[in-house]
Design a protein around this motif. Sequence first.
Motif, short mmCIF file in Angstrom:
data_model
loop_
_atom_site.label_atom_id
_atom_site.label_comp_id
_atom_site.label_asym_id
_atom_site.label_seq_id
_atom_site.Cartn_x
_atom_site.Cartn_y
_atom_site.Cartn_z
N ASP A 4 -34.33 -25.75 2.47
CA ASP A 4 -35.02 -26.76 1.47
C ASP A 4 -34.69 -28.16 1.70
O ASP A 4 -34.91 -29.03 0.86
N ASP A 47 -35.44 -33.06 -0.06
CA ASP A 47 -34.75 -31.81 -0.74
C ASP A 47 -35.43 -31.41 -1.71
O ASP A 47 -35.78 -32.06 -2.72
N LYS A 92 -32.25 -37.30 -7.76
CA LYS A 92 -32.50 -35.89 -8.24
C LYS A 92 -32.62 -36.02 -9.70
O LYS A 92 -31.99 -36.58 -10.42
CA CA Z 1 -32.21 -28.66 -3.12
#
Ligand code: CA
Length: 350
Positions: A110, A12, A163
Amino acid sequence: MKEEKRIILHIDMDYFFAQVEERENPQFKGKPIVVGADPKGGKGRGVVSTANYEARKYGIKSGMPISKAWQLCSNAIFLSVNIEFYEKVSEQIMKIVKKYSPIYEIVSLDEAYLDISFCKSWKEAENFGKRLKREIFEKEKLTCTVGIGPNKTIAKLATEKAKPNGLKVMKPKEIEKFLDPLDIEDLPGIGLKTAEKLKKIGINKIFELKKLSKEKLKEMFGKIGEKIWKRARGIDEEPVSPEEVIKSIGRQITFERDTRDPKLIFGTFDQLIKEVYHELIENNFSFKTITVICRYKGFETHTKSKTLEKACNDLTVLKNEAKKLLLRFLIESKKLIRLIGIRVSNLSSQ
Ligand code: CA
Ligand code: DCP
Ligand code: CA
């Protein structure tokens, strides 16, 4: 049937639209960037599509009214959504992604899954993920996050955890400890409606969900009950399956807060219509059917459709018909609205 051991990779892109803008405008680097509707000095309609991490520090998030983002940080750089350009960048990224496995699934602009079961060990899979990250960064100058696990659900959760600009491998023996304290709605595959129903009987966390038997869950949710039972234990047999033929084009947005504000609702709707229209033109399609989706507070979801006499690719027709359908929702119910969406289907090539 013996379950095959699989290794699934999920990728991602980090703060995608905003990161592309940062790349194209290096002078913005380090400043808060908000991509979305025009804020018009705080009076703008519509919502935030995404924001970079500097802007997120002010509390700015996807789906938030653009006017609220302006209140939180009027000094941010506000940019409009250049969807055609992000689509081109996405194509370049996916070209790289696809090289890494013949079994791939592109989920959105994405995001994608790869089946990399040909890797002989988790270590090898990790190095594989590192190579993919590096190649995307070298060729596209963009960062992404990669999650690796024994199935799609776990791989995606690993990405969320790592992330931004991270890489995380979640091995089978780590899954239970990781899943147990999570909120039930964090589990991909558990719909919001399902989560709501479980919360009503006092089940908020995965470890609580695991106390319910398979039979009980089947009784509550029918067929998907068993799937939920499995997901709570980190089991997900869903294969990575390649793209299907495009049958419809749609976009939807969940508002950060349930709303009745017509300016916000119609402003956002305009954004969505434009995005759908661009994708339609990009693919040289005409449509015959327009569907508008509306989810009210409490997750009750309805759709309304209109099928035209003849296929068409006219933006004005799309806008007018779609707005009529949306207006009917607003007239029929006074409830707060959580999500709106638009989809065109019955597609034909021109
Ligand atoms: Ca993203
Ligand atoms: N997007 C949007 N409206 C939303 C959510 C997302 O227009 N409500 C668009 C903008 C995002 C892109 O889709 O850049 C990808 O969405 P993600 O949910 O993956 O979010 P980001 O990539 O922006 O951030 P993250 O780093 O958290 O993945
Ligand atoms: Ca995404």
